[in-house]
Design a protein around this motif. Structure first.
Motif, short mmCIF file in Angstrom:
data_model
loop_
_atom_site.label_atom_id
_atom_site.label_comp_id
_atom_site.label_asym_id
_atom_site.label_seq_id
_atom_site.Cartn_x
_atom_site.Cartn_y
_atom_site.Cartn_z
N ILE A 164 0.85 -1.21 0.00
CA ILE A 164 0.00 0.00 0.00
C ILE A 164 0.88 1.25 0.00
O ILE A 164 0.63 2.20 -0.74
N ALA A 165 1.96 1.20 0.79
CA ALA A 165 2.84 2.36 0.85
C ALA A 165 3.46 2.64 -0.52
O ALA A 165 3.50 3.79 -0.97
N SER A 168 0.94 4.05 -2.90
CA SER A 168 0.44 5.38 -2.55
C SER A 168 1.41 6.50 -2.86
O SER A 168 1.04 7.66 -2.73
N VAL A 169 2.65 6.20 -3.19
CA VAL A 169 3.59 7.30 -3.43
C VAL A 169 3.94 7.35 -4.91
O VAL A 169 3.84 6.36 -5.62
N PRO A 170 4.34 8.54 -5.37
CA PRO A 170 4.70 8.65 -6.79
C PRO A 170 5.96 7.84 -7.11
O PRO A 170 6.78 7.60 -6.22
N GLU A 171 6.10 7.45 -8.37
CA GLU A 171 7.25 6.63 -8.77
C GLU A 171 8.57 7.35 -8.50
O GLU A 171 9.57 6.72 -8.14
N PHE A 172 8.56 8.68 -8.66
CA PHE A 172 9.84 9.37 -8.47
C PHE A 172 10.31 9.30 -7.03
O PHE A 172 11.50 9.38 -6.75
N MET A 173 9.35 9.12 -6.11
CA MET A 173 9.76 8.98 -4.71
C MET A 173 10.43 7.63 -4.49
O MET A 173 11.45 7.55 -3.77
N THR A 176 13.89 8.12 -5.88
CA THR A 176 14.80 8.90 -5.04
C THR A 176 15.19 8.11 -3.80
O THR A 176 16.35 8.14 -3.38
N GLY A 279 3.66 3.57 -17.48
CA GLY A 279 3.68 4.84 -16.77
C GLY A 279 4.98 5.03 -16.01
O GLY A 279 5.60 6.09 -16.04
N GLY A 280 5.40 3.96 -15.33
CA GLY A 280 6.59 4.04 -14.49
C GLY A 280 7.84 4.35 -15.29
O GLY A 280 8.73 5.06 -14.84
N ILE A 283 8.88 8.11 -15.75
CA ILE A 283 9.56 8.74 -14.63
C ILE A 283 10.97 8.18 -14.49
O ILE A 283 11.95 8.94 -14.33
#
Lengths: 339, 288
Positions: A164-165, A168-173, A176, A279-280, A283
């Protein structure tokens, strides 16, 4: 129903609702044929959308191309050369026809044939996607199926929370974080890959490592969630309960009764999850400066190179459509109620 | 009005269950979401430094008492920039999700009520639109018409309307077969009345849960767009743009790269957890 609900939330069921009504009295081949026809029609509609979205430019393409110093004669000449004076529908026909014959047009910016620009880049992106799939599919299936079997245990909860985590976060996160963990703190890999320095096998590995790690995390999270839901749905059926009641062990119940019937939904989940690669990859190729087709498209967007954008978008849509069509076909073929 | 009524009805009917089922996780998530909403509204009053001012001679400054979240690539205060960024991230996403859900749910209910060729045609068309990956569609639109905040809102709304439509239609089709809808139709009620007073109250719970999930998708897509440099443009910056601005600090794990990402994560994870911890009754009302 519950798992279908959660699938709906993640991705959306493609065409299941429309197929269900007719499934009772038509043979499976009809459904497959219908689904493929739908895919082709959809592709045409998508081409139409992409073409008109990019053709609705405010301003004249010929003027933009030639710049402010262009003479009216030059602009008029270019307009004729590019068929800009003809109706948009006709130009759409030309464009589609050229796509089918493999003529993708010429880039506005550097005047090179688009097929030359795309060729190598597409191979690079496919390599990235292939390696990612090869790594994440086995891992995700193992985690998803075991989490479903051990439902409610601490292991299941940890897997669920992590997936889930990540979702829930964008791929760029994710990217990084991967850089911070693997490059900054552990120092195993270079922070940003430099594709030009590939000289050895080790170098290749280093270029691939970070993008593949990032993409694998993103794709695996989706896949684990969907696989778990698919297996759980099978575990909730009456015949699995029957197996439990007749005294089969939990292990036997899952491996012999549930899993064979969950195979279709699992393959469906895998195909749908792989569509997230598309999509991924945008990024990931940007952040790691990977010379793939997504980076090419992004550069085309910043220079407003419309023919290049159209071609790249069509390639992405084609890939996506193929994956979701495969997912649907697997769902149709593996549905025992249709046989 | 109907929305409010049906929600309070659900709660009134099962007060004990509601109180029981809202877990600690759900409550904490709700508080985080509420906090970010307040920040988005009052950002200029609580930001410790003016958002555009260079306040530190050092760039990519570390966490310190004066600059609790460090400084960015120009030496601007990160805390102030993140607080102000909440406006763009939360505001644009909320506007987009409202437009998308309004259009999607209205169309979905209308299609379910009218049925026939209208339903089939609209469903096929919107399904086809979902066959374009969201990021690709966003790139194509931005390439064609450029980027500004209103365009971003419309783009995001267009991308997420088909999903809303599909969800609302599937629920509304079930409600549409209920006897009370047939009765209302026999009474000669119009489509407007049917969808507003008969269908909507029956699907509002799951639709609200879907609203939250779609909000998360939109926050993620908006952040990604801004990260690619195609979303909110300088001098303004949402959280995605803040990560992009400071990506140069990534190789030494500067706080300026990490904290905007954490801000996004707290918001999206909270919304997801809140929805997961909603009472089952609200989430799956039509699936009973």
């Amino acid at each position: 129903m519950g798992a279908e609900g959660s699938n709906l939330r993640v991705q959306g069921i493609h065409y299941h609702t429309s197929l269900k009504g007719r499934s009772m009295n038509s043979p499976i081949l009809n459904l497959v044929a219908e689904r493929i026809i739908v895919a082709v029609v959809t592709l045409l509609f998508v081409a139409f959308t992409i073409f008109f979205a990019t053709e609705m430019l405010p301003g004249d393409v010929a003027e933009i191309l030639l710049g402010q110093a262009a003479t009216p004669e030059a602009v008029a000449g270019l307009r004729t050369a590019m068929n800009l004076d003809e109706p948009a529908v006709l130009r759409f026909m030309y464009w589609i026809g050229n796509l089918f014959t493999g003529d993708l047009g010429v880039s506005y910016v550097n005047k090179m044939p688009i097929s030359d620009l795309i060729g190598g880049r597409l191979v690079n992106s496919l390599k990235l996607a292939g390696v990612t799939a090869a790594i994440s599919v086995p891992i995700a299936l193992t985690l998803g199926i075991t989490a479903a079997i051990l439902r409610g245990t601490i292991y299941d909860r940890i897997v669920s929370i992590i997936t889930i985590a990540v979702i829930s976060v964008p791929e760029f996160m994710v990217a990084t974080l991967a850089v911070i963990v693997f490059a900054v703190y552990l120092g195993w890999l270079p922070a940003l890959s430099m594709a030009h320095e590939v000289t050895s096998m080790g170098g290749l590995l280093k270029v691939f490592a970070m993008p593949v790690i990032t993409l694998s995390f993103v794709i695996s999270a989706q896949m684990i969630r969907m696989t778990r839901a698919a297996v759980l749905e099978t575990l909730n059926t009456a015949y699995v309960e029957m197996a439990l009641l007749k005294g089969a062990s939990r292990r036997r119940m899952v491996l012999h009764h549930a899993l064979p019937n969950a195979l279709g939904p699992i393959v469906n989940a895998v195909a749908l999850s792989l569509s997230y690669l598309l999509g991924g990859v945008i990024i990931v190729e940007t952040i790691f400066n990977y010379p793939g087709i997504a980076k090419l498209m992004l550069d085309a967007v910043s220079t407003r190179d419309l023919p290049l954008i159209q071609s790249c978008a069509m390639i992405f849509c084609l890939g996506y459509l193929i994956l979701i069509t495969i997912a649907d076909l697997v769902a149709i073929v593996s549905n025992p109620r249709l046989q | 009005m109907t929305m409010f009524l049906s929600l309070s009805n659900t709660q009134k009917a099962r007060p004990r269950r509601f109180g029981y089922r809202i877990s600690v996780v759900g409550a904490v998530s709700f508080l985080i979401i509420a906090a970010w909403t307040l920040v988005a509204i009052f950002a200029p009053y609580i930001a410790p430094h003016p958002v555009g001012d260079i306040v530190d001679f050092d760039f990519f400054g570390p966490v310190s008492a004066q600059f609790p979240l460090g400084t960015d690539y120009l030496g601007r205060d990160m805390l102030s920039r993140i607080l102000l960024g909440a406006r763009y991230t939360v505001g644009i996403s909320l506007a987009a999700v409202c437009v998308a859900c309004f259009c999607g749910v209205t169309l979905g209910m209308t299609a379910a009520v009218i049925g026939g060729w209208f339903d089939r045609g609209l469903s096929r068309m919107l399904d086809a639109l979902t066959s374009i990956p969201s990021k690709i569609l966003a790139l194509v639109i931005v390439a064609a018409v450029g980027t500004s905040i209103p365009i971003l809102i419309v783009t995001l709304a267009i991308i997420y309307t088909p999903g809303c439509y599909r969800f609302a239609r599937a629920l509304a089709v079930n409600i549409n077969t209920m006897d009370y809808v047939t009765v209302a139709r026999a009474r000669g009620e119009g489509i407007g009345y049917l969808i507003r007073s008969e269908i909507l109250p029956g699907i509002i719970g799951p639709v609200l849960a879907d609203f939250g999930l779609r909000f998360v998708f939109i926050v993620l897509l908006l952040s990604s767009m801004s990260f690619l440099g195609l979303g909110v443009q300088p001098p303004f910056a949402d959280w995605g743009a803040l990560v992009k601005e400071n990506i140069g600090g990534l190789s030494f794990a500067a706080p300026a790269v990490i904290f905007p990402s954490i801000a996004i994560a707290t918001l999206t994870i909270s919304v997801n957890l809140l929805i997961d911890n909603l009472p089952q009754k609200i989430r799956d009302r039509s699936e009973q």
